[in-house]
Design a protein around this motif. Structure first.
Motif, short mmCIF file in Angstrom:
data_model
loop_
_atom_site.label_atom_id
_atom_site.label_comp_id
_atom_site.label_asym_id
_atom_site.label_seq_id
_atom_site.Cartn_x
_atom_site.Cartn_y
_atom_site.Cartn_z
N ALA A 189 0.85 -1.19 0.00
CA ALA A 189 0.00 0.00 0.00
C ALA A 189 0.88 1.24 0.00
O ALA A 189 1.85 1.32 0.74
N GLY A 190 0.54 2.18 -0.86
CA GLY A 190 1.27 3.43 -0.93
C GLY A 190 0.69 4.46 0.02
O GLY A 190 -0.31 4.21 0.71
N PRO A 191 1.28 5.65 0.05
CA PRO A 191 0.84 6.66 1.01
C PRO A 191 -0.59 7.14 0.78
O PRO A 191 -1.32 7.39 1.75
N VAL A 192 -1.02 7.23 -0.46
CA VAL A 192 -2.39 7.67 -0.75
C VAL A 192 -3.38 6.61 -0.29
O VAL A 192 -4.39 6.92 0.34
N GLU A 193 -3.07 5.36 -0.59
CA GLU A 193 -3.97 4.27 -0.19
C GLU A 193 -4.09 4.18 1.34
O GLU A 193 -5.19 4.04 1.88
N LYS A 194 -2.96 4.28 2.03
CA LYS A 194 -3.00 4.22 3.49
C LYS A 194 -3.83 5.37 4.07
O LYS A 194 -4.64 5.15 4.98
N ALA A 195 -3.62 6.58 3.55
CA ALA A 195 -4.37 7.74 4.05
C ALA A 195 -5.85 7.59 3.73
O ALA A 195 -6.71 7.92 4.55
N CYS A 196 -6.15 7.08 2.54
CA CYS A 196 -7.54 6.87 2.13
C CYS A 196 -8.24 5.88 3.07
O CYS A 196 -9.35 6.13 3.53
N GLU A 197 -7.56 4.78 3.38
CA GLU A 197 -8.17 3.76 4.23
C GLU A 197 -8.43 4.27 5.65
O GLU A 197 -9.34 3.82 6.31
N LYS A 198 -7.61 5.21 6.11
CA LYS A 198 -7.78 5.76 7.45
C LYS A 198 -8.82 6.87 7.50
O LYS A 198 -9.27 7.25 8.56
N GLN B 57 -4.86 4.59 -5.28
CA GLN B 57 -3.39 4.49 -5.20
C GLN B 57 -2.80 4.13 -6.55
O GLN B 57 -1.76 4.66 -6.94
N GLN B 58 -3.44 3.24 -7.28
CA GLN B 58 -2.93 2.87 -8.60
C GLN B 58 -2.91 4.06 -9.54
O GLN B 58 -1.95 4.25 -10.29
N VAL B 59 -3.94 4.88 -9.49
CA VAL B 59 -3.95 6.10 -10.30
C VAL B 59 -2.85 7.04 -9.83
O VAL B 59 -2.15 7.64 -10.64
N ALA B 60 -2.67 7.14 -8.52
CA ALA B 60 -1.59 7.99 -7.98
C ALA B 60 -0.23 7.50 -8.47
O ALA B 60 0.62 8.31 -8.84
N ASP B 61 -0.03 6.19 -8.51
CA ASP B 61 1.24 5.64 -8.97
C ASP B 61 1.52 6.01 -10.43
O ASP B 61 2.68 6.17 -10.82
N LEU B 62 0.46 6.18 -11.20
CA LEU B 62 0.62 6.51 -12.62
C LEU B 62 0.76 8.00 -12.88
O LEU B 62 1.24 8.40 -13.94
#
Length: 99
Positions: free
Chosen positions: A20-29, A44-49
């Motif tokens: 999990a990247g930083p956006v995904e972790k923040a989103c889940e919280k 997160q996948q869109v953020a990675d791109l």
């Protein structure tokens, strides 16, 4: 054509096992995602791109501190203006592909 390339890249990464990247972790919280791990993973996948690591870490802070986004958006610094342009593109793409 640019959006098709993004969609193709996103489709290629779906289902790949990644940390999990930083956006995904923040989103889940966040309260807004309400535990929707599939949605947060897609974002997160869109953020990675579309965002580099530094930009992802800054964007992740917006989940905890939405006012920070407003400060960046209104800033006159060129680096903030460049970030905000990329962030808007990221947001549009995430909305389009993750909804």
């Amino acid at each position: 054509m640019k959006h098709f390339a993004l969609l193709a890249a996103l489709a290629a990464t779906l289902g790949s096992a990644a940390c999990a990247g930083p956006v995904e972790k923040a989103c889940e919280k966040s309260d807004r995602a309400s535990g929707n791990t599939q949605l947060c993973g897609c974002i997160q996948q869109v953020a990675d791109l579309t965002l580099d690591g530094r930009d992802q870490r800054l964007a992740a802070k917006f989940f905890r501190d939405p006012h920070r986004a407003q400060e960046i958006r209104q800033s006159d610094r060129q680096s903030d203006e460049r970030f905000w342009t990329k962030y808007r593109e990221f947001g549009s793409n995430a909305e389009r592909y993750c909804s």
